[in-house]
Design an enzyme around this catalytic site. Structure first.
Site, PDB file in Angstrom:
ATOM      1  N   SER A 125      29.011 -45.002   5.315  1.00  0.00           N
ATOM      2  CA  SER A 125      28.540 -45.502   6.604  1.00  0.00           C
ATOM      3  C   SER A 125      28.452 -44.383   7.625  1.00  0.00           C
ATOM      4  O   SER A 125      29.231 -43.427   7.587  1.00  0.00           O
ATOM      5  CB  SER A 125      29.510 -46.586   7.103  1.00  0.00           C
ATOM      6  OG  SER A 125      29.204 -46.953   8.424  1.00  0.00           O
ATOM      7  N   TYR A 150      38.523 -49.351   9.117  1.00  0.00           N
ATOM      8  CA  TYR A 150      37.344 -49.511   8.249  1.00  0.00           C
ATOM      9  C   TYR A 150      36.623 -48.169   8.112  1.00  0.00           C
ATOM     10  O   TYR A 150      36.378 -47.699   7.002  1.00  0.00           O
ATOM     11  CB  TYR A 150      36.375 -50.553   8.826  1.00  0.00           C
ATOM     12  CG  TYR A 150      34.979 -50.406   8.273  1.00  0.00           C
ATOM     13  CD1 TYR A 150      33.979 -49.786   9.015  1.00  0.00           C
ATOM     14  CD2 TYR A 150      34.686 -50.832   6.984  1.00  0.00           C
ATOM     15  CE1 TYR A 150      32.708 -49.603   8.490  1.00  0.00           C
ATOM     16  CE2 TYR A 150      33.421 -50.651   6.444  1.00  0.00           C
ATOM     17  CZ  TYR A 150      32.435 -50.026   7.215  1.00  0.00           C
ATOM     18  OH  TYR A 150      31.181 -49.845   6.687  1.00  0.00           O
ATOM     19  N   LYS A 154      36.072 -45.324   4.749  1.00  0.00           N
ATOM     20  CA  LYS A 154      34.832 -44.701   4.267  1.00  0.00           C
ATOM     21  C   LYS A 154      34.993 -43.180   4.209  1.00  0.00           C
ATOM     22  O   LYS A 154      34.573 -42.524   3.262  1.00  0.00           O
ATOM     23  CB  LYS A 154      33.647 -45.063   5.187  1.00  0.00           C
ATOM     24  CG  LYS A 154      33.253 -46.522   5.143  1.00  0.00           C
ATOM     25  CD  LYS A 154      32.832 -46.956   3.746  1.00  0.00           C
ATOM     26  CE  LYS A 154      32.390 -48.414   3.709  1.00  0.00           C
ATOM     27  NZ  LYS A 154      32.058 -48.872   2.341  1.00  0.00           N
TER      28      LYS A 154
HETATM   29  C1  WQD Z   1      25.024 -52.839  17.244  1.00  0.00           C
HETATM   30  C2  WQD Z   1      24.888 -52.714  18.753  1.00  0.00           C
HETATM   31  C3  WQD Z   1      26.867 -53.396  19.931  1.00  0.00           C
HETATM   32  C4  WQD Z   1      26.685 -57.652  18.967  1.00  0.00           C
HETATM   33  C5  WQD Z   1      28.682 -51.923  12.611  1.00  0.00           C
HETATM   34  C6  WQD Z   1      29.624 -51.123  11.753  1.00  0.00           C
HETATM   35  C7  WQD Z   1      28.831 -50.285  10.784  1.00  0.00           C
HETATM   36  C8  WQD Z   1      27.913 -51.163  10.003  1.00  0.00           C
HETATM   37  C9  WQD Z   1      26.993 -51.949  10.935  1.00  0.00           C
HETATM   38  C10 WQD Z   1      29.081 -51.677   7.968  1.00  0.00           C
HETATM   39  C11 WQD Z   1      26.161 -52.159  19.404  1.00  0.00           C
HETATM   40  C12 WQD Z   1      25.684 -54.297  20.270  1.00  0.00           C
HETATM   41  C13 WQD Z   1      26.457 -56.283  19.029  1.00  0.00           C
HETATM   42  C14 WQD Z   1      26.441 -58.454  20.107  1.00  0.00           C
HETATM   43  C15 WQD Z   1      25.752 -56.513  21.318  1.00  0.00           C
HETATM   44  N1  WQD Z   1      28.663 -52.061   9.184  1.00  0.00           N
HETATM   45  N2  WQD Z   1      25.997 -55.736  20.196  1.00  0.00           N
HETATM   46  N3  WQD Z   1      25.996 -57.852  21.251  1.00  0.00           N
HETATM   47  O1  WQD Z   1      28.797 -51.749  15.642  1.00  0.00           O
HETATM   48  O2  WQD Z   1      26.641 -50.380  15.393  1.00  0.00           O
HETATM   49  O3  WQD Z   1      27.913 -51.033  13.381  1.00  0.00           O
HETATM   50  O4  WQD Z   1      27.844 -52.698  11.800  1.00  0.00           O
HETATM   51  O5  WQD Z   1      28.820 -50.694   7.354  1.00  0.00           O
HETATM   52  O6  WQD Z   1      29.751 -49.650   9.940  1.00  0.00           O
HETATM   53  O7  WQD Z   1      30.357 -50.261  12.587  1.00  0.00           O
HETATM   54  O8  WQD Z   1      26.690 -52.758  14.628  1.00  0.00           O
HETATM   55  O9  WQD Z   1      25.449 -54.840  15.015  1.00  0.00           O
HETATM   56  O10 WQD Z   1      27.925 -54.765  15.620  1.00  0.00           O
HETATM   57  O11 WQD Z   1      26.268 -53.531  17.011  1.00  0.00           O
HETATM   58  O12 WQD Z   1      25.339 -55.983  22.366  1.00  0.00           O
HETATM   59  O13 WQD Z   1      26.645 -59.713  20.105  1.00  0.00           O
HETATM   60  O14 WQD Z   1      24.705 -54.018  19.291  1.00  0.00           O
HETATM   61  O15 WQD Z   1      27.637 -53.131  21.078  1.00  0.00           O
HETATM   62  O16 WQD Z   1      25.772 -51.351  20.500  1.00  0.00           O
HETATM   63  P1  WQD Z   1      27.552 -51.437  14.873  1.00  0.00           P
HETATM   64  P2  WQD Z   1      26.598 -54.070  15.543  1.00  0.00           P
END
Ligand code: WQD
Length: 340
Positions: A125, A150, A154
Protein backbone atom coordinates in the site's frame (compact mmCIF):
# COMPACT_ATOMS: atom_id res chain seq x y z
CA UNK A 1 -3.23 -24.78 -16.70
CA UNK A 2 -0.98 -22.40 -14.71
CA UNK A 3 -2.41 -22.49 -11.17
CA UNK A 4 -2.17 -19.31 -9.10
CA UNK A 5 -3.08 -19.31 -5.40
CA UNK A 6 -5.10 -16.18 -4.55
CA UNK A 7 -5.33 -15.62 -0.81
CA UNK A 8 -8.17 -13.27 0.12
CA UNK A 9 -9.54 -14.07 -3.34
CA UNK A 10 -13.18 -13.34 -2.44
CA UNK A 11 -12.35 -9.82 -1.30
CA UNK A 12 -12.68 -6.58 -3.25
CA UNK A 13 -9.36 -6.57 -5.10
CA UNK A 14 -8.90 -10.33 -4.90
CA UNK A 15 -12.16 -11.11 -6.71
CA UNK A 16 -11.41 -8.66 -9.52
CA UNK A 17 -7.94 -10.20 -9.85
CA UNK A 18 -9.46 -13.70 -10.11
CA UNK A 19 -11.39 -12.48 -13.18
CA UNK A 20 -8.28 -11.01 -14.82
CA UNK A 21 -6.26 -14.16 -14.08
CA UNK A 22 -8.84 -16.26 -15.94
CA UNK A 23 -8.89 -13.73 -18.78
CA UNK A 24 -5.11 -14.17 -19.03
CA UNK A 25 -5.31 -17.97 -19.14
CA UNK A 26 -4.41 -18.77 -15.53
CA UNK A 27 -6.29 -21.12 -13.16
CA UNK A 28 -6.97 -19.25 -9.90
CA UNK A 29 -7.16 -21.24 -6.64
CA UNK A 30 -9.03 -19.05 -4.15
CA UNK A 31 -8.27 -19.20 -0.43
CA UNK A 32 -10.39 -17.09 1.91
CA UNK A 33 -11.55 -17.30 5.55
CA UNK A 34 -14.66 -15.16 4.83
CA UNK A 35 -13.79 -12.80 7.71
CA UNK A 36 -14.20 -9.78 5.43
CA UNK A 37 -15.88 -11.24 2.35
CA UNK A 38 -19.03 -13.11 1.33
CA UNK A 39 -19.19 -16.69 0.01
CA UNK A 40 -21.80 -15.53 -2.53
CA UNK A 41 -18.98 -13.75 -4.38
CA UNK A 42 -18.01 -17.25 -5.53
CA UNK A 43 -21.37 -17.48 -7.35
CA UNK A 44 -20.85 -14.03 -8.83
CA UNK A 45 -17.40 -15.04 -10.08
CA UNK A 46 -18.87 -18.21 -11.58
CA UNK A 47 -21.31 -16.06 -13.59
CA UNK A 48 -18.52 -13.78 -14.82
CA UNK A 49 -15.91 -16.41 -15.75
CA UNK A 50 -18.28 -19.19 -16.81
CA UNK A 51 -17.02 -21.83 -14.40
CA UNK A 52 -16.73 -22.24 -10.64
CA UNK A 53 -13.23 -21.42 -9.45
CA UNK A 54 -11.43 -23.77 -7.03
CA UNK A 55 -12.08 -22.52 -3.49
CA UNK A 56 -10.65 -23.42 -0.08
CA UNK A 57 -12.18 -21.85 3.05
CA UNK A 58 -9.16 -21.50 5.28
CA UNK A 59 -7.67 -19.31 8.02
CA UNK A 60 -4.05 -18.71 7.01
CA UNK A 61 -3.17 -18.05 10.67
CA UNK A 62 -3.56 -21.78 11.39
CA UNK A 63 -0.21 -23.20 10.30
CA UNK A 64 -1.34 -26.83 10.09
CA UNK A 65 -4.21 -25.88 7.78
CA UNK A 66 -1.85 -23.96 5.50
CA UNK A 67 0.54 -26.92 5.37
CA UNK A 68 -2.39 -29.16 4.40
CA UNK A 69 -3.39 -26.66 1.70
CA UNK A 70 0.10 -26.81 0.17
CA UNK A 71 -0.11 -30.62 0.17
CA UNK A 72 -3.48 -30.52 -1.58
CA UNK A 73 -2.40 -27.80 -4.04
CA UNK A 74 1.25 -28.70 -4.72
CA UNK A 75 1.34 -27.57 -8.34
CA UNK A 76 0.69 -23.84 -7.98
CA UNK A 77 3.23 -21.76 -9.90
CA UNK A 78 2.46 -18.47 -8.22
CA UNK A 79 0.82 -16.89 -5.20
CA UNK A 80 -0.98 -13.54 -4.97
CA UNK A 81 -1.31 -12.68 -1.29
CA UNK A 82 -4.22 -10.33 -0.52
CA UNK A 83 -5.38 -11.89 2.74
CA UNK A 84 -4.92 -9.31 5.53
CA UNK A 85 -6.88 -7.03 7.82
CA UNK A 86 -6.94 -3.57 6.21
CA UNK A 87 -8.99 -1.03 8.16
CA UNK A 88 -6.66 1.76 9.22
CA UNK A 89 -8.85 3.02 12.07
CA UNK A 90 -9.55 -0.46 13.46
CA UNK A 91 -5.82 -1.22 13.44
CA UNK A 92 -5.22 1.67 15.85
CA UNK A 93 -7.83 0.23 18.25
CA UNK A 94 -6.77 -3.45 17.82
CA UNK A 95 -3.08 -3.53 16.92
CA UNK A 96 -2.50 -7.12 18.13
CA UNK A 97 -5.29 -8.38 15.85
CA UNK A 98 -3.55 -6.71 12.91
CA UNK A 99 -0.01 -7.87 13.75
CA UNK A 100 -1.21 -11.42 14.41
CA UNK A 101 -3.40 -11.76 11.36
CA UNK A 102 -1.21 -9.99 8.84
CA UNK A 103 2.10 -11.54 9.92
CA UNK A 104 0.96 -15.06 10.79
CA UNK A 105 -0.83 -15.42 7.45
CA UNK A 106 2.14 -14.10 5.45
CA UNK A 107 4.73 -16.25 7.20
CA UNK A 108 2.57 -19.39 7.10
CA UNK A 109 1.96 -19.17 3.36
CA UNK A 110 5.64 -18.44 2.66
CA UNK A 111 6.71 -21.38 4.80
CA UNK A 112 4.17 -23.76 3.28
CA UNK A 113 5.62 -23.40 -0.23
CA UNK A 114 9.21 -22.63 0.81
CA UNK A 115 11.84 -24.23 -1.43
CA UNK A 116 9.66 -24.17 -4.55
CA UNK A 117 10.54 -21.72 -7.36
CA UNK A 118 7.29 -19.73 -7.04
CA UNK A 119 6.35 -16.21 -8.16
CA UNK A 120 4.92 -14.28 -5.20
CA UNK A 121 2.91 -11.07 -5.53
CA UNK A 122 2.35 -9.09 -2.33
CA UNK A 123 -0.53 -6.66 -1.81
CA UNK A 124 1.14 -3.59 -0.33
CA UNK A 125 0.00 0.00 0.00
CA UNK A 126 1.01 3.61 -0.58
CA UNK A 127 0.53 4.09 3.15
CA UNK A 128 4.19 3.04 3.46
CA UNK A 129 5.07 6.52 2.12
CA UNK A 130 3.13 8.48 4.76
CA UNK A 131 3.11 12.13 3.65
CA UNK A 132 5.85 12.11 0.99
CA UNK A 133 8.39 14.96 0.92
CA UNK A 134 8.06 15.10 -2.86
CA UNK A 135 5.10 14.48 -5.19
CA UNK A 136 4.48 12.45 -7.25
CA UNK A 137 6.01 9.80 -4.98
CA UNK A 138 8.38 7.25 -6.54
CA UNK A 139 9.24 3.74 -5.32
CA UNK A 140 12.60 5.12 -4.15
CA UNK A 141 10.97 7.58 -1.76
CA UNK A 142 11.92 6.94 1.85
CA UNK A 143 9.49 4.74 3.72
CA UNK A 144 8.19 6.91 6.58
CA UNK A 145 7.22 5.80 10.10
CA UNK A 146 3.79 4.23 9.65
CA UNK A 147 0.75 6.28 10.66
CA UNK A 148 -1.08 3.13 11.84
CA UNK A 149 -0.44 -0.50 12.80
CA UNK A 150 -2.07 -1.44 9.48
CA UNK A 151 0.46 0.65 7.56
CA UNK A 152 3.24 -0.81 9.72
CA UNK A 153 2.21 -4.36 8.82
CA UNK A 154 2.67 -3.46 5.16
CA UNK A 155 6.09 -1.93 5.77
CA UNK A 156 7.34 -4.85 7.87
CA UNK A 157 5.87 -7.39 5.44
CA UNK A 158 7.90 -5.83 2.62
CA UNK A 159 11.04 -6.13 4.79
CA UNK A 160 10.23 -9.79 5.55
CA UNK A 161 9.92 -10.49 1.82
CA UNK A 162 13.11 -8.60 0.97
CA UNK A 163 15.07 -10.44 3.68
CA UNK A 164 13.65 -13.81 2.59
CA UNK A 165 14.72 -13.22 -1.02
CA UNK A 166 18.16 -12.00 0.11
CA UNK A 167 18.62 -15.22 2.08
CA UNK A 168 18.57 -17.16 -1.18
CA UNK A 169 15.00 -18.46 -1.20
CA UNK A 170 13.71 -19.72 -4.55
CA UNK A 171 10.82 -17.24 -4.48
CA UNK A 172 10.69 -14.34 -6.92
CA UNK A 173 8.76 -11.50 -5.25
CA UNK A 174 7.00 -8.31 -6.36
CA UNK A 175 5.33 -5.93 -3.90
CA UNK A 176 2.58 -3.81 -5.41
CA UNK A 177 1.93 -0.52 -3.60
CA UNK A 178 -1.72 0.34 -4.21
CA UNK A 179 -2.93 3.91 -4.08
CA UNK A 180 -6.72 4.17 -3.68
CA UNK A 181 -8.62 1.29 -5.35
CA UNK A 182 -12.22 2.20 -6.26
CA UNK A 183 -14.93 1.21 -8.75
CA UNK A 184 -16.28 -2.19 -9.75
CA UNK A 185 -16.37 -4.76 -12.55
CA UNK A 186 -18.28 -3.78 -15.71
CA UNK A 187 -20.87 -6.51 -15.05
CA UNK A 188 -21.67 -4.89 -11.67
CA UNK A 189 -21.65 -8.43 -10.23
CA UNK A 190 -18.62 -7.80 -8.01
CA UNK A 191 -17.41 -4.67 -6.23
CA UNK A 192 -16.49 -3.18 -2.87
CA UNK A 193 -18.52 -4.73 -0.02
CA UNK A 194 -17.78 -2.67 3.10
CA UNK A 195 -19.02 -4.26 6.34
CA UNK A 196 -21.03 -1.71 8.35
CA UNK A 197 -20.49 2.03 7.90
CA UNK A 198 -17.93 2.54 5.10
CA UNK A 199 -14.63 4.10 6.19
CA UNK A 200 -13.55 4.76 2.61
CA UNK A 201 -14.79 7.71 0.55
CA UNK A 202 -16.27 6.09 -2.56
CA UNK A 203 -18.48 3.47 -0.91
CA UNK A 204 -19.72 6.20 1.42
CA UNK A 205 -20.54 8.33 -1.63
CA UNK A 206 -22.48 5.55 -3.36
CA UNK A 207 -24.37 4.60 -0.18
CA UNK A 208 -25.35 8.26 0.24
CA UNK A 209 -26.45 8.45 -3.40
CA UNK A 210 -28.65 5.34 -3.01
CA UNK A 211 -30.20 6.78 0.18
CA UNK A 212 -28.55 4.54 2.79
CA UNK A 213 -26.62 7.51 4.29
CA UNK A 214 -27.90 11.04 4.83
CA UNK A 215 -24.87 12.94 3.53
CA UNK A 216 -21.18 12.71 2.84
CA UNK A 217 -18.85 14.47 5.28
CA UNK A 218 -15.78 15.95 3.62
CA UNK A 219 -13.01 15.45 6.17
CA UNK A 220 -11.42 18.89 6.06
CA UNK A 221 -11.26 21.68 3.48
CA UNK A 222 -8.38 23.71 4.90
CA UNK A 223 -5.56 21.61 3.50
CA UNK A 224 -2.89 23.29 1.40
CA UNK A 225 -4.51 22.05 -1.84
CA UNK A 226 -6.31 23.94 -4.65
CA UNK A 227 -9.80 23.44 -3.19
CA UNK A 228 -8.70 22.77 0.39
CA UNK A 229 -9.78 19.11 0.44
CA UNK A 230 -7.30 16.22 0.57
CA UNK A 231 -5.88 14.66 -2.58
CA UNK A 232 -5.45 10.97 -3.38
CA UNK A 233 -4.55 8.87 -6.44
CA UNK A 234 -7.74 6.91 -7.13
CA UNK A 235 -7.30 3.87 -9.37
CA UNK A 236 -9.95 1.64 -10.96
CA UNK A 237 -9.94 -1.78 -9.32
CA UNK A 238 -9.96 -3.48 -12.76
CA UNK A 239 -6.78 -1.63 -13.75
CA UNK A 240 -5.31 -2.67 -10.41
CA UNK A 241 -6.29 -6.31 -11.00
CA UNK A 242 -4.61 -6.31 -14.41
CA UNK A 243 -1.37 -5.12 -12.81
CA UNK A 244 -1.23 -8.36 -10.80
CA UNK A 245 -1.25 -10.36 -14.04
CA UNK A 246 1.51 -8.10 -15.37
CA UNK A 247 3.54 -8.79 -12.21
CA UNK A 248 3.23 -12.57 -12.67
CA UNK A 249 4.27 -12.28 -16.31
CA UNK A 250 7.29 -10.14 -15.41
CA UNK A 251 8.46 -12.77 -12.88
CA UNK A 252 7.98 -15.54 -15.45
CA UNK A 253 10.76 -13.94 -17.48
CA UNK A 254 14.23 -15.44 -16.87
CA UNK A 255 15.79 -11.98 -16.60
CA UNK A 256 13.68 -11.17 -13.54
CA UNK A 257 15.23 -12.29 -10.29
CA UNK A 258 14.84 -11.49 -6.61
CA UNK A 259 12.60 -8.71 -5.40
CA UNK A 260 11.03 -5.53 -6.80
CA UNK A 261 8.40 -2.93 -5.89
CA UNK A 262 5.91 -1.02 -8.08
CA UNK A 263 3.47 1.85 -7.53
CA UNK A 264 -0.06 1.13 -8.73
CA UNK A 265 -1.82 4.41 -9.33
CA UNK A 266 -2.83 6.63 -12.22
CA UNK A 267 -0.10 9.21 -11.56
CA UNK A 268 -2.90 11.77 -11.13
CA UNK A 269 -4.38 13.20 -7.94
CA UNK A 270 -8.03 14.07 -7.29
CA UNK A 271 -9.35 15.96 -4.27
CA UNK A 272 -12.33 14.77 -2.24
CA UNK A 273 -14.46 17.57 -3.70
CA UNK A 274 -13.35 16.66 -7.22
CA UNK A 275 -14.40 13.05 -6.62
CA UNK A 276 -17.79 14.18 -5.35
CA UNK A 277 -18.29 16.42 -8.39
CA UNK A 278 -17.09 13.68 -10.76
CA UNK A 279 -19.67 11.33 -9.23
CA UNK A 280 -22.46 13.91 -9.69
CA UNK A 281 -21.49 14.68 -13.28
CA UNK A 282 -21.10 11.03 -14.24
CA UNK A 283 -24.28 9.70 -12.62
CA UNK A 284 -26.53 12.78 -12.63
CA UNK A 285 -27.16 12.16 -8.93
CA UNK A 286 -26.87 15.22 -6.67
CA UNK A 287 -24.83 14.38 -3.57
CA UNK A 288 -25.63 16.03 -0.23
CA UNK A 289 -22.37 16.78 1.59
CA UNK A 290 -21.06 18.90 4.43
CA UNK A 291 -17.56 19.97 5.40
CA UNK A 292 -16.36 18.43 8.65
CA UNK A 293 -13.08 18.36 10.58
CA UNK A 294 -10.01 16.67 9.15
CA UNK A 295 -9.75 12.93 10.04
CA UNK A 296 -6.92 11.96 12.40
CA UNK A 297 -4.12 10.11 10.63
CA UNK A 298 -4.97 11.37 7.13
CA UNK A 299 -2.17 12.66 4.94
CA UNK A 300 -2.84 15.89 3.05
CA UNK A 301 -1.98 14.80 -0.47
CA UNK A 302 -0.40 11.81 -2.14
CA UNK A 303 -0.28 10.54 -5.68
CA UNK A 304 2.06 8.14 -7.39
CA UNK A 305 4.83 8.39 -9.94
CA UNK A 306 4.01 5.39 -12.14
CA UNK A 307 6.92 5.65 -14.58
CA UNK A 308 8.53 2.45 -13.28
CA UNK A 309 5.27 0.51 -13.57
CA UNK A 310 4.86 1.68 -17.17
CA UNK A 311 8.46 1.07 -18.21
CA UNK A 312 9.42 -2.04 -16.19
CA UNK A 313 6.14 -3.73 -15.23
CA UNK A 314 4.70 -2.94 -18.66
CA UNK A 315 1.40 -1.78 -17.15
CA UNK A 316 -0.46 1.55 -17.18
CA UNK A 317 -3.86 2.43 -15.73
CA UNK A 318 -6.40 3.07 -18.50
CA UNK A 319 -9.67 3.96 -16.76
CA UNK A 320 -10.44 7.51 -15.59
CA UNK A 321 -12.25 8.92 -12.56
CA UNK A 322 -15.58 9.08 -14.40
CA UNK A 323 -15.36 5.38 -15.23
CA UNK A 324 -14.52 4.67 -11.59
CA UNK A 325 -17.59 6.60 -10.42
CA UNK A 326 -19.91 5.10 -13.03
CA UNK A 327 -18.89 1.50 -12.20
CA UNK A 328 -19.10 2.11 -8.44
CA UNK A 329 -22.62 3.48 -8.90
CA UNK A 330 -23.77 0.56 -11.09
CA UNK A 331 -22.46 -1.87 -8.45
CA UNK A 332 -24.20 0.04 -5.63
CA UNK A 333 -27.54 -0.10 -7.49
CA UNK A 334 -27.04 -3.81 -8.17
CA UNK A 335 -26.11 -4.77 -4.60
CA UNK A 336 -28.94 -2.69 -3.16
CA UNK A 337 -31.42 -4.63 -5.33
CA UNK A 338 -29.67 -7.99 -4.89
CA UNK A 339 -28.22 -8.21 -1.37
CA UNK A 340 -25.79 -11.13 -1.15
C1 WQD B 1 -9.80 9.09 0.92
C2 WQD B 1 -9.99 10.57 1.18
C3 WQD B 1 -10.40 11.06 3.50
C4 WQD B 1 -14.32 9.18 3.82
C5 WQD B 1 -7.21 4.09 2.93
C6 WQD B 1 -6.07 3.26 3.44
C7 WQD B 1 -5.27 2.73 2.28
C8 WQD B 1 -6.18 1.99 1.35
C9 WQD B 1 -7.32 2.90 0.88
C10 WQD B 1 -6.02 -0.32 1.99
C11 WQD B 1 -9.28 11.02 2.47
C12 WQD B 1 -11.60 11.44 2.64
C13 WQD B 1 -13.08 9.61 3.38
C14 WQD B 1 -15.36 10.11 4.05
C15 WQD B 1 -13.89 11.88 3.38
N1 WQD B 1 -6.71 0.83 1.99
N2 WQD B 1 -12.88 10.95 3.17
N3 WQD B 1 -15.10 11.44 3.83
O1 WQD B 1 -7.58 6.97 3.85
O2 WQD B 1 -6.73 7.56 1.50
O3 WQD B 1 -6.68 5.21 2.26
O4 WQD B 1 -7.99 3.34 2.06
O5 WQD B 1 -5.03 -0.60 1.39
O6 WQD B 1 -4.29 1.87 2.80
O7 WQD B 1 -5.23 4.08 4.21
O8 WQD B 1 -8.85 6.25 1.76
O9 WQD B 1 -11.19 6.41 1.06
O10 WQD B 1 -10.66 6.43 3.55
O11 WQD B 1 -10.12 8.41 2.15
O12 WQD B 1 -13.67 13.09 3.19
O13 WQD B 1 -16.51 9.76 4.46
O14 WQD B 1 -11.38 10.81 1.39
O15 WQD B 1 -10.18 12.03 4.50
O16 WQD B 1 -8.81 12.34 2.26
P1 WQD B 1 -7.43 6.60 2.40
P2 WQD B 1 -10.29 6.82 2.15
Amino acid sequence: MKKILVTGGLGFIGSHTVVELVNAGYEPVIVDNLSNSNIKILDQLTHIIGRRPIFHELDLCIESDVTSLAASEPDVMGIIHFAASKAVGESVELPLKYYRNNFYSLINILNAYYGKPLNFVFSSSCTVYGQPDQLPVTENAPVKPAESPYGNTKQVAEEILRDMVASGSKYKVISLRYFNPVGAHETALIGELPLGVPQNLVPYITQTAIGMREKVTVYGDTYNTPDGSAIRDYIHVVDLAKAHVAALKLMEKDEFSGYDVFNLGTGKGNSVLEVIHAFEETTGVKLPYVIGPARAGDVEQVWGDVTKSTEVLGWTAELDINSMMASAWEWQKYISQNPL
